[in-house]
Design a protein around this motif. Structure first.
Motif, PDB file in Angstrom:
ATOM      1  N   LYS A   4      48.393  36.361  23.438  1.00  0.00           N
ATOM      2  CA  LYS A   4      47.927  37.175  24.566  1.00  0.00           C
ATOM      3  C   LYS A   4      49.125  37.767  25.320  1.00  0.00           C
ATOM      4  O   LYS A   4      49.139  38.959  25.640  1.00  0.00           O
ATOM      5  CB  LYS A   4      47.094  36.319  25.513  1.00  0.00           C
ATOM      6  N   LEU A   5      50.128  36.948  25.590  1.00  0.00           N
ATOM      7  CA  LEU A   5      51.283  37.459  26.339  1.00  0.00           C
ATOM      8  C   LEU A   5      52.040  38.500  25.514  1.00  0.00           C
ATOM      9  O   LEU A   5      52.523  39.497  26.040  1.00  0.00           O
ATOM     10  CB  LEU A   5      52.193  36.305  26.776  1.00  0.00           C
ATOM     11  N   THR A  21      52.396  40.371  38.441  1.00  0.00           N
ATOM     12  CA  THR A  21      51.749  39.600  39.510  1.00  0.00           C
ATOM     13  C   THR A  21      50.888  38.545  38.801  1.00  0.00           C
ATOM     14  O   THR A  21      50.575  38.704  37.626  1.00  0.00           O
ATOM     15  CB  THR A  21      50.930  40.523  40.442  1.00  0.00           C
ATOM     16  N   THR A  23      52.028  35.758  37.897  1.00  0.00           N
ATOM     17  CA  THR A  23      52.976  35.432  36.827  1.00  0.00           C
ATOM     18  C   THR A  23      52.879  33.996  36.346  1.00  0.00           C
ATOM     19  O   THR A  23      53.263  33.674  35.225  1.00  0.00           O
ATOM     20  CB  THR A  23      54.413  35.744  37.281  1.00  0.00           C
ATOM     21  N   ASP A  24      52.376  33.109  37.213  1.00  0.00           N
ATOM     22  CA  ASP A  24      52.301  31.671  36.910  1.00  0.00           C
ATOM     23  C   ASP A  24      53.704  31.151  36.574  1.00  0.00           C
ATOM     24  O   ASP A  24      54.534  31.056  37.469  1.00  0.00           O
ATOM     25  CB  ASP A  24      51.283  31.415  35.797  1.00  0.00           C
ATOM     26  N   ASP A  45      53.625  35.548  42.490  1.00  0.00           N
ATOM     27  CA  ASP A  45      52.430  34.696  42.420  1.00  0.00           C
ATOM     28  C   ASP A  45      52.029  34.306  43.837  1.00  0.00           C
ATOM     29  O   ASP A  45      52.869  34.242  44.738  1.00  0.00           O
ATOM     30  CB  ASP A  45      52.695  33.441  41.574  1.00  0.00           C
ATOM     31  N   ASN A  47      50.833  31.394  44.533  1.00  0.00           N
ATOM     32  CA  ASN A  47      50.940  29.935  44.623  1.00  0.00           C
ATOM     33  C   ASN A  47      52.408  29.497  44.550  1.00  0.00           C
ATOM     34  O   ASN A  47      53.085  29.767  43.556  1.00  0.00           O
ATOM     35  CB  ASN A  47      50.124  29.355  43.455  1.00  0.00           C
ATOM     36  N   ALA A  50      53.405  27.290  41.474  1.00  0.00           N
ATOM     37  CA  ALA A  50      53.558  28.084  40.245  1.00  0.00           C
ATOM     38  C   ALA A  50      54.869  28.867  40.307  1.00  0.00           C
ATOM     39  O   ALA A  50      55.644  28.894  39.341  1.00  0.00           O
ATOM     40  CB  ALA A  50      52.379  29.041  40.095  1.00  0.00           C
ATOM     41  N   ASP A  71      50.276  37.428  47.781  1.00  0.00           N
ATOM     42  CA  ASP A  71      48.898  37.679  47.360  1.00  0.00           C
ATOM     43  C   ASP A  71      48.873  39.135  46.890  1.00  0.00           C
ATOM     44  O   ASP A  71      48.949  40.058  47.721  1.00  0.00           O
ATOM     45  CB  ASP A  71      47.969  37.460  48.565  1.00  0.00           C
ATOM     46  N   GLY A  88      45.017  37.036  33.526  1.00  0.00           N
ATOM     47  CA  GLY A  88      44.694  35.610  33.622  1.00  0.00           C
ATOM     48  C   GLY A  88      43.941  35.237  34.879  1.00  0.00           C
ATOM     49  O   GLY A  88      43.886  34.063  35.256  1.00  0.00           O
ATOM     50  N   ILE A  97      43.525  42.861  44.057  1.00  0.00           N
ATOM     51  CA  ILE A  97      44.943  43.253  43.932  1.00  0.00           C
ATOM     52  C   ILE A  97      45.055  44.777  43.835  1.00  0.00           C
ATOM     53  O   ILE A  97      45.877  45.396  44.517  1.00  0.00           O
ATOM     54  CB  ILE A  97      45.602  42.538  42.718  1.00  0.00           C
TER      55      ILE A  97
HETATM   56  C1  LIG Z   1      45.963  31.419  34.661  1.00  0.00           C
HETATM   57  S1  LIG Z   1      47.374  31.988  35.495  1.00  0.00           S
HETATM   58  C2  LIG Z   1      47.744  33.452  34.560  1.00  0.00           C
HETATM   59  C3  LIG Z   1      49.126  33.432  33.987  1.00  0.00           C
HETATM   60  C4  LIG Z   1      49.469  34.666  33.146  1.00  0.00           C
HETATM   61  N1  LIG Z   1      49.444  35.867  33.958  1.00  0.00           N
HETATM   62  C5  LIG Z   1      48.528  34.792  31.975  1.00  0.00           C
HETATM   63  O1  LIG Z   1      47.809  35.786  31.870  1.00  0.00           O
HETATM   64  O2  LIG Z   1      48.523  33.911  31.105  1.00  0.00           O
HETATM   65  C6  LIG Z   1      46.736  32.692  36.991  1.00  0.00           C
HETATM   66  C7  LIG Z   1      47.789  32.841  38.085  1.00  0.00           C
HETATM   67  O3  LIG Z   1      47.356  33.815  39.023  1.00  0.00           O
HETATM   68  C8  LIG Z   1      47.771  33.428  40.313  1.00  0.00           C
HETATM   69  N2  LIG Z   1      46.979  34.181  41.297  1.00  0.00           N
HETATM   70  C9  LIG Z   1      45.651  34.054  41.581  1.00  0.00           C
HETATM   71  N3  LIG Z   1      45.299  34.929  42.545  1.00  0.00           N
HETATM   72  C10 LIG Z   1      46.405  35.654  42.849  1.00  0.00           C
HETATM   73  C11 LIG Z   1      46.675  36.712  43.787  1.00  0.00           C
HETATM   74  N4  LIG Z   1      45.725  37.186  44.586  1.00  0.00           N
HETATM   75  N5  LIG Z   1      47.930  37.213  43.844  1.00  0.00           N
HETATM   76  C12 LIG Z   1      48.904  36.714  43.044  1.00  0.00           C
HETATM   77  N6  LIG Z   1      48.726  35.703  42.165  1.00  0.00           N
HETATM   78  C13 LIG Z   1      47.482  35.178  42.066  1.00  0.00           C
HETATM   79  C14 LIG Z   1      47.564  31.919  40.296  1.00  0.00           C
HETATM   80  O4  LIG Z   1      48.288  31.270  41.286  1.00  0.00           O
HETATM   81  C15 LIG Z   1      48.021  31.548  38.861  1.00  0.00           C
HETATM   82  O5  LIG Z   1      49.380  31.196  38.846  1.00  0.00           O
END
Ligand SMILES: C[S@@+](CC[C@H](N)C(=O)[O-])C[C@H]1O[C@@H](n2cnc3c(N)ncnc32)[C@H](O)[C@@H]1O
Length: 213
Positions: A4-5, A21, A23-24, A45, A47, A50, A71, A88, A97
């Motif tokens: 996927k990545l 964004t 990014t985890d 991110d 969080n 993360a 956010d 993700g 977003i």
């Molecule tokens: C499952 S991970 C996805 C990681 C990677 N992008 C992927 O697709 O595999 C989801 C991430 O989105 C972040 N996240 C959720 N809502 C967000 C927001 N409003 N702004 C930025 N990051 C956000 C979470 O903290 C988490 O680290």
């Protein structure tokens, strides 16, 4: 790096200045930077935990990637960024977003975890258009990736509902899912059954068209 990545990275071009964004752990940003696949990449991110792991991963990779705790675009005032990856997360987060995306963002690479038909409709309502769409199969799951722009692209009812994906197996999978749902609906629920029968019929049309191409 999972499939996927890698597929997300394939939507990025050398000329792009990218914000990853959501990014985890910064795997995508690190991959883009390490392989010099774009002009510049930033990672953010919402969080802090993360993001701290992302920062550690960037450090041990001996790369320089600026990160933001944010956010979506809320804490990001970087006019150089022209491309965003939102992957993700669910459709409502994607839209949240996008709704705060500054005008310098011209290209959106989106992979929503759910509600694809709703997301396509909501993007269109906001005058965002799907230029290209792909699904990839990774770890026994399908992932949809959309390349979204502000430039007008034609849509119709079926492309909004099922996407513009040229993947026979994916539509067979969706059709099979519909058939399983239909099998569980009691005969007396006529309208519910009709809805799923219509979906099966529409998916059949798409499958036929792809086979003939
Ligand atoms: C499952 S991970 C996805 C990681 C990677 N992008 C992927 O697709 O595999 C989801 C991430 O989105 C972040 N996240 C959720 N809502 C967000 C927001 N409003 N702004 C930025 N990051 C956000 C979470 O903290 C988490 O680290």
């Amino acid at each position: 790096m999972n499939n996927k990545l890698k597929a997300l990275a394939s939507f990025v071009e050398k000329k792009d200045t990218v914000l990853d964004t959501c990014t985890d752990h910064a795997y995508l940003a690190i991959y883009l930077k390490r392989n010099q696949l774009c002009r510049e990449v930033y990672a953010s991110d919402i969080n802090i935990n993360a993001l701290n792991i992302a920062r550690k991963n960037i450090e041990v990779s001996h790369l320089k990637i600026d990160t933001y705790l944010s956010d979506g675009f809320k804490n990001i005032d970087n006019k150089k960024i022209d491309t965003v990856v939102i992957a993700g997360v669910g459709a409502s987060t994607v839209l949240h977003i996008i709704d705060f995306a500054p005008s310098n963002i011209k290209k959106f690479i989106i992979s929503s975890n759910n509600d694809l038909a709703k997301l396509r409709k909501e993007l269109l309502k906001r005058k965002y258009f799907i230029k290209k769409e792909e699904v990839i199969y990774d770890a026994k799951k399908y992932y949809d990736i959309m390349l979204v722009t502000r430039n007008k692209v034609k849509e119709n009812r079926l492309t909004l509902k099922y996407g513009k994906i040229n993947n026979h197996e994916y539509y067979l999978f969706l059709q099979d899912k519909e058939r399983k749902i239909l099998a569980k609906i009691p005969l007396k629920n006529i309208f519910q059954r009709l809805r799923h029968m219509k979906n099966i019929y529409e998916l059949n049309k798409i499958i036929k068209r792809i086979s003939e191409d």
